[in-house]
Design a protein around this motif. Structure first.
Motif, PDB file in Angstrom:
ATOM      1  N   LEU A 128       4.782  38.128  67.801  1.00  0.00           N
ATOM      2  CA  LEU A 128       5.312  37.322  68.903  1.00  0.00           C
ATOM      3  C   LEU A 128       4.660  37.719  70.228  1.00  0.00           C
ATOM      4  O   LEU A 128       4.290  38.879  70.431  1.00  0.00           O
ATOM      5  N   ALA A 129       4.591  36.759  71.123  1.00  0.00           N
ATOM      6  CA  ALA A 129       4.142  37.044  72.485  1.00  0.00           C
ATOM      7  C   ALA A 129       5.187  37.929  73.155  1.00  0.00           C
ATOM      8  O   ALA A 129       6.381  37.860  72.818  1.00  0.00           O
ATOM      9  N   GLN A 134      10.857  39.461  74.455  1.00  0.00           N
ATOM     10  CA  GLN A 134      11.833  39.689  75.517  1.00  0.00           C
ATOM     11  C   GLN A 134      12.992  38.689  75.396  1.00  0.00           C
ATOM     12  O   GLN A 134      14.167  39.063  75.520  1.00  0.00           O
ATOM     13  N   THR A 135      12.677  37.435  75.132  1.00  0.00           N
ATOM     14  CA  THR A 135      13.709  36.407  74.948  1.00  0.00           C
ATOM     15  C   THR A 135      14.586  36.745  73.746  1.00  0.00           C
ATOM     16  O   THR A 135      15.814  36.631  73.802  1.00  0.00           O
ATOM     17  N   LEU A 136      13.952  37.173  72.667  1.00  0.00           N
ATOM     18  CA  LEU A 136      14.698  37.528  71.460  1.00  0.00           C
ATOM     19  C   LEU A 136      15.606  38.733  71.716  1.00  0.00           C
ATOM     20  O   LEU A 136      16.759  38.752  71.282  1.00  0.00           O
ATOM     21  N   ALA A 137      15.107  39.724  72.441  1.00  0.00           N
ATOM     22  CA  ALA A 137      15.932  40.896  72.777  1.00  0.00           C
ATOM     23  C   ALA A 137      17.140  40.472  73.611  1.00  0.00           C
ATOM     24  O   ALA A 137      18.263  40.962  73.387  1.00  0.00           O
ATOM     25  N   ALA A 138      16.945  39.553  74.540  1.00  0.00           N
ATOM     26  CA  ALA A 138      18.061  39.050  75.348  1.00  0.00           C
ATOM     27  C   ALA A 138      19.052  38.291  74.466  1.00  0.00           C
ATOM     28  O   ALA A 138      20.272  38.421  74.634  1.00  0.00           O
ATOM     29  N   ALA A 139      18.534  37.521  73.507  1.00  0.00           N
ATOM     30  CA  ALA A 139      19.419  36.786  72.596  1.00  0.00           C
ATOM     31  C   ALA A 139      20.234  37.742  71.740  1.00  0.00           C
ATOM     32  O   ALA A 139      21.420  37.492  71.483  1.00  0.00           O
ATOM     33  N   VAL A 140      19.641  38.834  71.302  1.00  0.00           N
ATOM     34  CA  VAL A 140      20.377  39.840  70.526  1.00  0.00           C
ATOM     35  C   VAL A 140      21.527  40.394  71.359  1.00  0.00           C
ATOM     36  O   VAL A 140      22.642  40.572  70.855  1.00  0.00           O
TER      37      VAL A 140
END
Length: 156
Positions: A128-129, A134-140
């Motif tokens: 992933l870029a 970063q977006t995925l970490a925020a979603a978690v």
């Protein structure tokens, strides 16, 4: 003021988001499970995780949470106990009942299962870029808050 059509669309989107989230998480779990050799059967790993989340629980409570019969849960708990992954202690509130707790060995086994399952997903995350990670970490973090937000209606 929102129109009835806009309100219907917003309600549909909310329902759709929940369904999509559950579907994606289920697919992610299947992917991790298919590519991982767990140290114990998936159902037992799931039960061990539930016991860890509960801290301690009666067999009847575990059966309720797992949507199975008490005899079925007794068998599953016995398997975990025979493997040294859980222990039974007397329930101080009811001498007839026992509480099931995860052992240190159970925690180690569960941690290893999580590491192994993550290893099946990590190569895809590595591709992933940085912004997407970063977006995925925020979603978690958002999902964690959803799980920690207890609804009083759940206690009924």
């Amino acid at each position: 003021m929102p129109t009835p059509i806009a309100e219907d669309a917003a309600a549909h989107h909310k329902t759709e988001l929940g369904a999509e989230l559950l579907s994606v998480v289920a697919r992610l779990n299947r992917l991790a499970n298919q590519r991982t050799r767990l140290p114990l059967p998936w159902a037992q790993a799931r039960l061990l995780s539930t016991i860890e989340d509960q801290g301690q629980a009666r067999i009847s409570d575990l059966a309720y949470l797992d949507h199975c019969s008490q005899p079925t849960m007794t068998t599953q708990v016995r398997r975990l106990e025979d493997a040294g992954l859980v222990s039974r202690t007397a329930d101080p509130g009811d001498a007839r009942a026992v509480l099931i707790r995860i052992t240190d060995e159970g925690r180690r086994t569960l941690t290893q299962a999580r590491i192994d399952r993550a290893a099946a997903i990590n190569p895809r995350l590595d591709r992933l870029a940085p912004e997407d990670r970063q977006t995925l970490a925020a979603a978690v973090d958002v999902i964690r808050r959803i799980l920690e937000d207890r609804d009083p209606a759940d206690d009924n």
